[in-house]
Design an enzyme around this catalytic site. Structure first.
Site, PDB file in Angstrom:
ATOM      1  N   HIS A  95       0.724  -1.098   0.012  1.00 22.98           N
ATOM      2  CA  HIS A  95       0.027  -0.115   0.040  1.00 22.98           C
ATOM      3  C   HIS A  95       0.827   1.156   0.178  1.00 22.98           C
ATOM      4  CE1 HIS A  95       0.542  -1.263   4.195  1.00 22.98           C
ATOM      5  NE2 HIS A  95       0.769  -0.016   4.478  1.00 22.98           N
TER       6      HIS A  95
HETATM    7  P1  AMP Z   1       1.463   0.997   7.516  1.00 23.23           P
HETATM    8  O1  AMP Z   1       2.241   1.304   8.629  1.00 23.23           O
HETATM    9  O2  AMP Z   1       2.112   1.401   6.261  1.00 23.23           O
HETATM   10  O3  AMP Z   1       1.236  -0.366   7.311  1.00 23.23           O
HETATM   11  O4  AMP Z   1       0.137   1.731   7.727  1.00 23.23           O
HETATM   12  C1  AMP Z   1      -1.098   1.171   7.649  1.00 23.23           C
HETATM   13  C2  AMP Z   1      -2.140   2.203   7.549  1.00 23.23           C
HETATM   14  O5  AMP Z   1      -3.489   1.613   7.305  1.00 23.23           O
HETATM   15  C3  AMP Z   1      -2.368   3.227   8.801  1.00 23.23           C
HETATM   16  O6  AMP Z   1      -2.176   4.617   8.174  1.00 23.23           O
HETATM   17  C4  AMP Z   1      -3.544   3.050   9.410  1.00 23.23           C
HETATM   18  O7  AMP Z   1      -4.395   4.042   9.738  1.00 23.23           O
HETATM   19  C5  AMP Z   1      -4.484   2.251   8.028  1.00 23.23           C
HETATM   20  N1  AMP Z   1      -5.506   1.272   8.461  1.00 23.23           N
HETATM   21  C6  AMP Z   1      -5.238   0.345   9.659  1.00 23.23           C
HETATM   22  N2  AMP Z   1      -6.153  -0.488   9.567  1.00 23.23           N
HETATM   23  C7  AMP Z   1      -7.005   0.015   8.493  1.00 23.23           C
HETATM   24  C8  AMP Z   1      -8.278  -0.640   8.145  1.00 23.23           C
HETATM   25  N3  AMP Z   1      -9.117  -1.811   8.384  1.00 23.23           N
HETATM   26  N4  AMP Z   1      -8.762  -0.022   6.772  1.00 23.23           N
HETATM   27  C9  AMP Z   1      -8.054   1.048   6.256  1.00 23.23           C
HETATM   28  N5  AMP Z   1      -7.154   1.574   6.572  1.00 23.23           N
HETATM   29  C10 AMP Z   1      -6.476   0.871   7.764  1.00 23.23           C
END
Ligand code: AMP
Ligand code: ZN
Length: 194
Positions: free
Chosen positions: A111
């Site tokens: 992502h």
């Molecule tokens: P990372 O540290 O790059 O894995 O970031 C993960 C991101 O996903 C963070 O900015 C969270 O706020 C976001 N996040 C966590 N759970 C969900 C979810 N179920 N749906 C959408 N975004 C999420």
């Protein structure tokens, strides 16, 4: 911004059934019509569920790539495409954006973060949140693509460097202000809003 309908997303070729595990939450959100804002044949763009700024999106790969550590040169076309999706998305707003990857992601599935640089949001609460977007823990998409292009992979960040970056003393990303606490910082960030 136009919202693309849920129709078809559930039928997407690579749709994956969410597992119970929290780290699979993004995969579940790829099928959440309240979060999906756009998609094409290889990506789905969702709103971050816990946005750390006024605008915070995640460009997800439909292909089941677990994360940046799984990337190789065969993924370069996808990575360039994800960046172009991000650029197109940003062009719809007047705000300035940061486009990049967390060096040590917590959530499964590749992502790309697309986040406005105001960082004004109730969900931005901790020093870890702050440093994950404002230190080199945040790897720009351009830097990541360059690294894959040059070496064919992303090298794992050492625990020591990870710890140092995440514990970097608070500092405003736009001026020399050094806040004592997160509430200080959050109050200060408002002064940079036009
Ligand atoms: P990372 O540290 O790059 O894995 O970031 C993960 C991101 O996903 C963070 O900015 C969270 O706020 C976001 N996040 C966590 N759970 C969900 C979810 N179920 N749906 C959408 N975004 C999420
Ligand atoms: Zn400042």
């Amino acid at each position: 911004m136009s919202k693309i309908h849920f129709n078809g997303i559930s039928k997407a070729k690579d749709a994956v059934k969410p597992k119970g595990n929290w780290s699979q939450g993004l995969v579940a959100s790829m099928n959440d019509p309240d979060l999906v804002v756009d998609q094409d044949s290889v990506t789905i763009t969702i709103k971050d569920k816990y946005p750390k700024a006024k605008h915070h999106f995640l460009i997800m790969s439909k292909e089941n790539i677990p994360g940046i550590m799984s990337l190789n040169k065969e993924n370069l076309k996808l990575l360039h495409h994800m960046k172009s999706v991000a650029d197109k998305l940003c062009s719809k707003f007047d705000d300035k954006f940061k486009i990049g990857y967390h060096s040590v992601p917590s959530m499964q599935r590749l992502h790309l973060h697309v986040i406005s640089d105001d960082f004004v949001s109730p969900c931005l609460k901790t020093k870890v949140h702050w440093n994950s977007f404002t230190t080199t823990f945040f790897m720009t998409s351009d830097d990541l693509i360059r690294a894959i292009d040059d070496t064919g992979s992303i090298s794992k960040m050492s625990k020591q460097v990870h710890k140092e970056l995440i514990n970097t003393p608070l500092k405003c990303h736009k001026c020399n202000f050094v806040p004592k606490t997160m509430p200080n910082l959050k109050e200060h960030l408002l002064s940079h809003i036009k």
